[in-house]
Design an enzyme around this catalytic site. Structure first.
Site, mmCIF file in Angstrom:
data_model
loop_
_atom_site.group_PDB
_atom_site.id
_atom_site.type_symbol
_atom_site.label_atom_id
_atom_site.label_comp_id
_atom_site.label_asym_id
_atom_site.label_seq_id
_atom_site.Cartn_x
_atom_site.Cartn_y
_atom_site.Cartn_z
ATOM 1 N N ASP A 22 0.712 -1.287 -0.026
ATOM 2 C CA ASP A 22 0.032 0.042 0.035
ATOM 3 C C ASP A 22 0.962 1.058 0.006
ATOM 4 O O ASP A 22 1.844 1.439 0.865
ATOM 5 C CB ASP A 22 -0.965 0.092 1.254
ATOM 6 C CG ASP A 22 -2.466 0.274 1.083
ATOM 7 O OD1 ASP A 22 -2.605 1.539 0.294
ATOM 8 O OD2 ASP A 22 -3.317 -0.292 1.480
ATOM 9 N N ASP B 49 -3.190 4.553 -2.198
ATOM 10 C CA ASP B 49 -4.107 5.331 -1.623
ATOM 11 C C ASP B 49 -4.362 6.759 -2.072
ATOM 12 O O ASP B 49 -3.479 7.448 -2.223
ATOM 13 C CB ASP B 49 -3.823 5.374 -0.087
ATOM 14 C CG ASP B 49 -4.592 5.779 0.887
ATOM 15 O OD1 ASP B 49 -5.749 4.843 0.969
ATOM 16 O OD2 ASP B 49 -5.030 6.691 1.276
ATOM 17 N N GLU C 94 -6.302 3.915 -6.088
ATOM 18 C CA GLU C 94 -7.678 4.311 -5.418
ATOM 19 C C GLU C 94 -8.063 5.598 -5.753
ATOM 20 O O GLU C 94 -7.075 6.747 -5.432
ATOM 21 C CB GLU C 94 -7.583 4.124 -3.870
ATOM 22 C CG GLU C 94 -8.851 4.160 -3.074
ATOM 23 C CD GLU C 94 -8.708 4.567 -1.752
ATOM 24 O OE1 GLU C 94 -9.754 4.018 -0.832
ATOM 25 O OE2 GLU C 94 -7.761 5.042 -1.239
ATOM 26 N N HIS D 17 -11.012 -2.684 3.072
ATOM 27 C CA HIS D 17 -11.118 -2.278 4.446
ATOM 28 C C HIS D 17 -11.908 -1.136 4.791
ATOM 29 O O HIS D 17 -12.286 -0.741 6.056
ATOM 30 C CB HIS D 17 -9.461 -2.225 4.744
ATOM 31 C CG HIS D 17 -8.917 -1.013 4.030
ATOM 32 N ND1 HIS D 17 -8.743 -1.127 2.722
ATOM 33 C CD2 HIS D 17 -8.543 0.453 4.529
ATOM 34 C CE1 HIS D 17 -8.269 0.143 2.096
ATOM 35 N NE2 HIS D 17 -8.168 0.809 3.397
ATOM 36 N N ASP D 18 -12.326 -0.457 4.059
ATOM 37 C CA ASP D 18 -13.083 0.565 4.262
ATOM 38 C C ASP D 18 -14.800 0.317 3.779
ATOM 39 O O ASP D 18 -15.374 1.524 3.934
ATOM 40 C CB ASP D 18 -13.064 1.727 3.178
ATOM 41 C CG ASP D 18 -11.402 2.460 3.466
ATOM 42 O OD1 ASP D 18 -11.080 2.270 4.676
ATOM 43 O OD2 ASP D 18 -10.640 3.059 2.450
#
Length: 569
Positions: free
Chosen positions: A102, A210, A269, A342-343
């Site tokens: 990440d 991210d 993302e 994860h969100d």
């Protein structure tokens, strides 16, 4: 249309996301770690995935569970050591899988040495590595309304915090401990590139980036349209997919990846990204990214008040959204496919039925997603059909976004019970409960008290219970992944949406070089019927989550949450 012989490797790959804090705890401290991940790599090999994506393991104060990084080239001791990471990487490669890190570089932690220097004085050489501005006139610093812009943070409240040392404000689109890096400064970009090369030299196979489309802000920092109490406004149009974002990402590609041997994966993302944007970001000729994460389909159940004001999903809206992206990126660019991360809350609880039709809805939703054109992402526990958790009180929650929202909403006069109900449905902690390995006290996660409580349903919903059950959710995911690996039509075939106006049935065709697939799924808890081309009556059933997919004269009769795949050659 991509020809199969020339298709990039990731068109037939499946990615598995690991949230290290919640995957497996080897030390008994209640927090997952790298050794724990390594000990369960055979689960991933058994599933058949090609790439492991690790959520952040870097040194961090953990204000946002590791998405606030204080050292990009160190492993946080809570997860282990750099040696533990090297072993995980080697063991992943030994099993024929790649490992993706990440990359969180829109912002750092306020404890990163860069920010510590930046805030130390107005003339520090790193002052311009972050976004600093004086108080807005005619206000004095610290007064309500003195923030340089009216932008609201993603985590509630203003996106500016006053730093007492210099009397100026710094920008943080997320938590106040996550100051935004200033990508206008070429020194910042060079430092990020150097860090990325360091990880690639170590053997890492790429990056999930991210909120990477937020790195280019409008330098004028204009106010946004007022949206909430206290005069806060929507700054999103001024920092999302900003004026130099393509330039910055193209530079990253040149400086980090060009000329380097290896097969890498880059996925960005991108909140609010449109399909028009995505075509640019993922057009191979432009040299930017392999694919993007978009949020259109996981916003369809957001009500007027946003994600914490959920509304029922209209399946026709979902088909229109996913179908639009399939069409838009058919000849240029590439899709990423996901329900969970994860969100996001657990899909079987969100769009399925996690009670009566738990197995059927989990497998039906998986079937629909995985056979689209694009690279599927499996979030840990999704392959088991893990569900949302029954959080009893706000004290059971850990996520900064949820806790901030609860506090702000209750202070604004909302009913605490209704706020908690929304958090149970949509909060990020649903995705972060420990992985359910077996029926033991802590679900096999570890010996210590987990940092976030294990879902009580682990006594029956766990990996050990599914490994030897051919009808399990786990084995259905294995079969879907195998189809992508073995049938070129799944990886790169054309996509045609069917029955766009049917309120409960999701159906489409894939085709390539004379091979056709029909995918049909009833995404509802009652029996449904629909019509397809009678040519499918006698086609081979290659996958089903029920006894059979029944078609007679083109008429399809579907049990609740039944899904099947048929093939014509």
């Amino acid at each position: 249309m991509t020809d199969q012989p020339n298709a990039p490797w990731w068109t037939s790959a499946v990615v598995y996301q690991v949230y290290p804090r919640s995957f497996a705890d080897s030390t008994g401290d209640g927090i997952g770690d790298l050794v724990g991940i390594t000990s369960h790599l055979d689960h991933l090999r058994r599933l058949g995935v090609d790439v492991v994506w690790l959520s952040p393991i870097y040194l961090s104060p953990q204000a946002d569970n590791g998405y606030d990084i204080s050292d990009y080239q160190a492993v946080d001791p809570v997860f282990g050591t750099l040696e533990d990471f090297d072993r995980l990487l080697a063991e992943t490669h030994a099993r024929g899988m790649r490992l993706v890190m990440d990359l969180v570089v829109n912002h750092s932690s306020d404890e990163h040495p860069w920010f510590v220097e930046s805030r130390s004085s107005k003339d520090n050489p790193k002052r311009d590595w972050y976004w600093w501005r004086p108080a807005r006139e005619p206000f004095a610093a610290g007064e309500p309304g003195a923030e340089p812009t009216n932008w609201e943070s993603f985590f509630s409240g203003p996106s500016w915090t006053l730093d007492e040392t210099t009397g100026e404000y710094y920008l943080h689109l997320f938590d106040r401990k996550q100051p935004d890096l200033n990508w206008e400064n070429p020194e910042v970009r060079a430092a990020v590139h150097e860090m990325m090369r360091w990880w690639l030299d170590r053997g890492v196979d790429g990056f999930r980036m991210d909120v990477i489309n937020l790195i280019s802000k409008d330098p004028a920092l204009p106010d946004g349209a007022t949206t909430g109490a206290g005069g806060l406004g929507n700054g999103f149009p001024h920092y999302a997919t900003g004026p130099r974002v393509h330039e910055f990402i193209q530079e990253m590609r040149r400086e980090v990846f060009d000329g380097r041997e290896g097969a890498f994966l880059t996925v960005g993302e991108m909140p609010g990204v449109t399909w028009e944007d995505a075509r640019l970001f993922t057009d191979p000729a432009r040299g930017e990214l392999d694919m993007v994460f978009q949020f259109e389909h996981v916003s369809l159940d957001h009500g007027p008040g946003g994600k914490f004001d959920p509304k029922p999903l209209d399946l026709r809206d979902l088909k229109a959204s996913l179908g639009r992206w399939q069409t838009a990126l058919a000849d240029t660019g590439w899709n990423s496919l996901y329900w969970n991360n994860h969100d996001q809350p657990r899909v079987v609880s969100r769009f399925g039925d996690d009670d009566r039709w738990w197995r059927e809805s989990a497998t039906a939703l998986a079937t629909v997603l995985h056979l689209h054109r694009g690279t599927p992402y499996v979030y840990q526990g999704e392959e088991l059909g893990m569900t949302n958790a029954p959080f009893a009180t706000v004290d059971d929650l850990r996520d900064v976004e949820s806790l901030n929202h609860y506090r702000a909403s209750v202070e604004a006069g909302q009913d605490p019970g209704e706020v908690l109900k929304a958090l149970r449905a949509m909060g990020r902690d649903n995705a972060r409960t420990p992985m359910q390995w077996d029926a033991s006290a802590n679900a096999g996660f570890g010996d210590g008290t987990p940092w976030l409580a294990v879902n009580p349903n682990h006594e029956w919903l766990n990996a050990a219970a599914q490994y030897d059950d051919p009808r399990s959710v786990f084995h259905h995911y294995r079969a879907l992944i195998e189809l992508r690996h073995t049938l070129p039509v799944v990886a790169v075939g054309d996509f045609t949406m069917l029955l766009a106006d049917h309120p409960h049935v999701y159906a489409y065709e894939r085709s390539l070089d004379g091979t056709r697939l029909l995918v049909v799924a009833n995404l509802h808890g009652t029996e449904q019927t629909c019509e397809v081309d009678p040519v499918w009556d006698d086609a081979d059933v290659v996958l089903t989550n029920s006894e059979q997919g029944r078609i007679e004269g083109g008429r399809v009769a579907l049990r609740p949450w039944e899904a099947f795949v048929r093939r014509l050659s």
